[in-house]
Scaffold this motif. Sequence first.
Motif, short mmCIF file in Angstrom:
data_model
loop_
_atom_site.label_atom_id
_atom_site.label_comp_id
_atom_site.label_asym_id
_atom_site.label_seq_id
_atom_site.Cartn_x
_atom_site.Cartn_y
_atom_site.Cartn_z
N LEU A 9 0.76 -1.01 -0.05
CA LEU A 9 0.38 0.16 -0.19
C LEU A 9 0.60 1.13 0.43
O LEU A 9 0.82 2.69 -0.82
N ARG A 10 1.91 1.40 0.90
CA ARG A 10 2.88 2.62 0.92
C ARG A 10 3.57 2.41 -0.18
O ARG A 10 3.84 4.15 -0.85
N ASN A 11 4.07 1.50 -0.71
CA ASN A 11 5.03 1.49 -2.80
C ASN A 11 4.38 2.25 -2.79
O ASN A 11 4.43 3.30 -4.26
N LEU A 12 2.78 1.48 -3.64
CA LEU A 12 1.37 1.65 -4.40
C LEU A 12 1.35 3.61 -4.01
O LEU A 12 0.79 4.38 -5.19
N GLU A 13 0.98 3.96 -3.23
CA GLU A 13 0.33 5.49 -3.08
C GLU A 13 2.18 6.36 -3.65
O GLU A 13 1.74 7.29 -3.81
N ARG A 14 3.26 5.57 -2.66
CA ARG A 14 4.67 6.43 -3.56
C ARG A 14 4.18 6.28 -5.00
O ARG A 14 4.52 7.61 -5.69
N LEU A 15 4.24 5.05 -6.03
CA LEU A 15 3.62 5.11 -7.41
C LEU A 15 2.65 6.05 -7.52
O LEU A 15 2.66 6.50 -8.93
N GLN A 16 1.83 5.86 -6.66
CA GLN A 16 0.31 6.82 -7.57
C GLN A 16 0.73 8.71 -7.36
O GLN A 16 0.23 8.77 -8.27
N SER A 17 1.18 8.94 -7.14
CA SER A 17 2.18 10.34 -6.45
C SER A 17 2.42 11.05 -7.30
O SER A 17 2.47 11.59 -7.84
N GLN A 18 3.35 9.87 -8.56
CA GLN A 18 4.22 9.60 -9.35
C GLN A 18 3.06 9.60 -10.49
O GLN A 18 3.86 10.20 -12.10
N GLY A 19 2.11 9.41 -11.02
CA GLY A 19 1.02 9.51 -11.30
C GLY A 19 1.40 8.12 -12.61
O GLY A 19 0.91 8.40 -13.68
N ARG A 20 2.15 7.62 -12.22
CA ARG A 20 2.49 5.68 -12.37
C ARG A 20 1.39 4.26 -12.38
O ARG A 20 1.91 3.70 -13.71
N VAL A 21 1.02 4.64 -11.87
CA VAL A 21 0.22 3.70 -10.84
C VAL A 21 -1.41 4.04 -10.50
O VAL A 21 -0.89 5.42 -10.16
N GLU A 22 -2.51 3.78 -10.76
CA GLU A 22 -3.42 2.89 -10.16
C GLU A 22 -3.97 2.16 -9.16
O GLU A 22 -4.43 1.26 -10.36
N LEU A 23 -4.29 2.85 -8.05
CA LEU A 23 -4.79 1.38 -7.35
C LEU A 23 -6.39 1.31 -7.64
O LEU A 23 -6.73 2.52 -6.79
N VAL A 24 -6.47 0.71 -8.00
CA VAL A 24 -8.24 0.82 -8.44
C VAL A 24 -9.09 -0.19 -7.15
O VAL A 24 -10.30 -0.28 -7.36
N ALA A 25 -8.28 -1.30 -6.97
CA ALA A 25 -9.30 -2.03 -6.34
C ALA A 25 -8.12 -2.96 -5.10
O ALA A 25 -7.63 -2.79 -5.89
N VAL A 26 -9.35 -3.40 -4.30
CA VAL A 26 -8.50 -4.22 -3.00
C VAL A 26 -9.45 -5.43 -2.87
O VAL A 26 -10.49 -4.61 -2.57
N ALA A 27 -8.79 -5.94 -2.45
CA ALA A 27 -9.90 -7.38 -1.71
C ALA A 27 -8.81 -8.42 -0.60
O ALA A 27 -7.74 -8.32 -0.24
N ASP A 28 -9.37 -8.39 0.87
CA ASP A 28 -9.39 -8.83 2.12
C ASP A 28 -10.69 -8.76 2.60
O ASP A 28 -11.83 -8.32 2.80
N GLN A 53 -10.94 -9.15 5.64
CA GLN A 53 -10.58 -7.92 6.78
C GLN A 53 -10.46 -6.78 5.75
O GLN A 53 -9.42 -6.09 5.77
N PRO A 54 -12.07 -5.82 6.29
CA PRO A 54 -11.24 -4.04 5.86
C PRO A 54 -10.18 -3.49 6.05
O PRO A 54 -10.13 -3.85 6.94
N PRO A 55 -9.26 -2.90 4.43
CA PRO A 55 -9.30 -2.04 5.13
C PRO A 55 -9.25 -0.87 6.31
O PRO A 55 -10.07 -0.72 6.59
N ALA A 56 -8.17 -0.71 7.13
CA ALA A 56 -8.02 0.54 7.86
C ALA A 56 -9.03 1.63 7.18
O ALA A 56 -7.51 1.95 6.01
N PRO A 57 -9.01 2.36 8.01
CA PRO A 57 -9.40 4.20 7.07
C PRO A 57 -8.01 5.06 7.34
O PRO A 57 -7.51 5.17 7.75
N GLY A 58 -8.35 5.31 5.76
CA GLY A 58 -7.46 6.10 5.83
C GLY A 58 -5.99 5.26 4.63
O GLY A 58 -5.56 5.90 4.23
N THR A 59 -6.57 4.09 4.44
CA THR A 59 -5.09 3.27 4.54
C THR A 59 -5.37 3.36 2.20
O THR A 59 -4.45 2.54 1.81
N VAL A 60 -6.61 2.98 2.19
CA VAL A 60 -6.95 2.92 0.81
C VAL A 60 -7.39 4.12 0.34
O VAL A 60 -8.25 4.51 1.21
#
Length: 401
Positions: free
Chosen positions: A35-54, A56-63
């Motif tokens: 999640l942290r790495n994808l946040e870095r890459l998304q801030s650079q416009g290189r990826v878009e995290l479109v969906a997650v699956a778990d 156990q729901p993610p903690a608020p603000g982590t996705v």
Amino acid sequence: METAMDAAGSATGTATAAAAKVALVGVHGFGTHHLRNLERLQSQGRVELVAVADPQPPAPGTVPPSAAVYPGLDDLLGATRDLDAIIVATPIQTHAPLALAALATDAELYLEKPPVASLADFARLRAAASASGHGVQVGFQSLGSHALKAIEGLLADGTIGTLEGISATGRWVRDRAYFKRSRWAGKRSINGVDVVDGVVTNPLAHAVATALRIAGARTTAELASVETELYRANDIESDDTSVVRIRTAAGLPITCALTICASDPAEPYVTLQGSAGTAVFHYTEDRLTVETTSGRTEETFGRDDLTENLLAHRATGVPLISSLVDSGAFMLVLEAVRTAPAPARIEPAHIRWEGDGDAAHPIVAGIEDALERAGRRHATFSELGLPWAVSTSTAFELPPS
């Protein structure tokens, strides 16, 4: 000095203009790293995290708010199209079915280590990957270190003479809470399903994988023998203090001496034993130290990010740093651990406990010295005559090539 962040992507190819669409399966545990790495890459416009699956729901603000959240991969795939990559960071025993489901799509796959829990599952997954034509990156992040190229160079130019052996040494500390964090922690199997958790295959698996890569042993055909000697100080099924002794098809010995029951924890390292010197690679720090009669040098390197490398592979065809096929040698080690007798119990007389409650952790008597001697002499704990080493090594019967 080059940092890992500066270096990330320098050998991964040129990113495409459009952000790659990525899904993450498993947002807890090591999934938080992704999640942290994808946040870095998304801030650079290189990826878009479109969906997650778990489940156990993610903690608020982590996705990111724009990312859809699903309880499982089937739900995610049923509602999501045109993914470029799927990252699987879930419990070991779930890797095989989730990876096979991911490979049935048009996405590339990033699969956390260990890739699967048996050699049979590895064969099935490798066949599915070949049929799909998609890349499968296995999450041995240390293999992205630029120090590995430097090691290739010093071996080629004879800086430490002839390479005579490799040892991997790991001494970490894990407390009781570590084994309570999930129902699979410390398990060899659950309800007949292989898990193969343990010091060799999970927390210090990078030590094994890095030593194999340095030795040039990538595929199943590149090992000649594997022996295991497994012990446990904790009240668990799996091993927490072990030696694995490997010989490559070229005859090079590799000995991995590993514990999570240390008194003096340190970052793990791989030692190259040469006829004219040594090189020590602290792979979590990308730090390489070389000692010869000419003196001692030390350098810290950058590393390539495996997610970026996977996306560059999809976009431009650059080779994967840690491909599924190249994890074959590691999978032979995992299979040797899986099929070995249950780890021998270290008697309480040889264990000291520190801490209270869930923060308590065992310390095996003399373990630091034992690890060093095992690696230096390519010996098992029982061969060293340690008083708690009541087992003997188990030779793994390698499958036909």
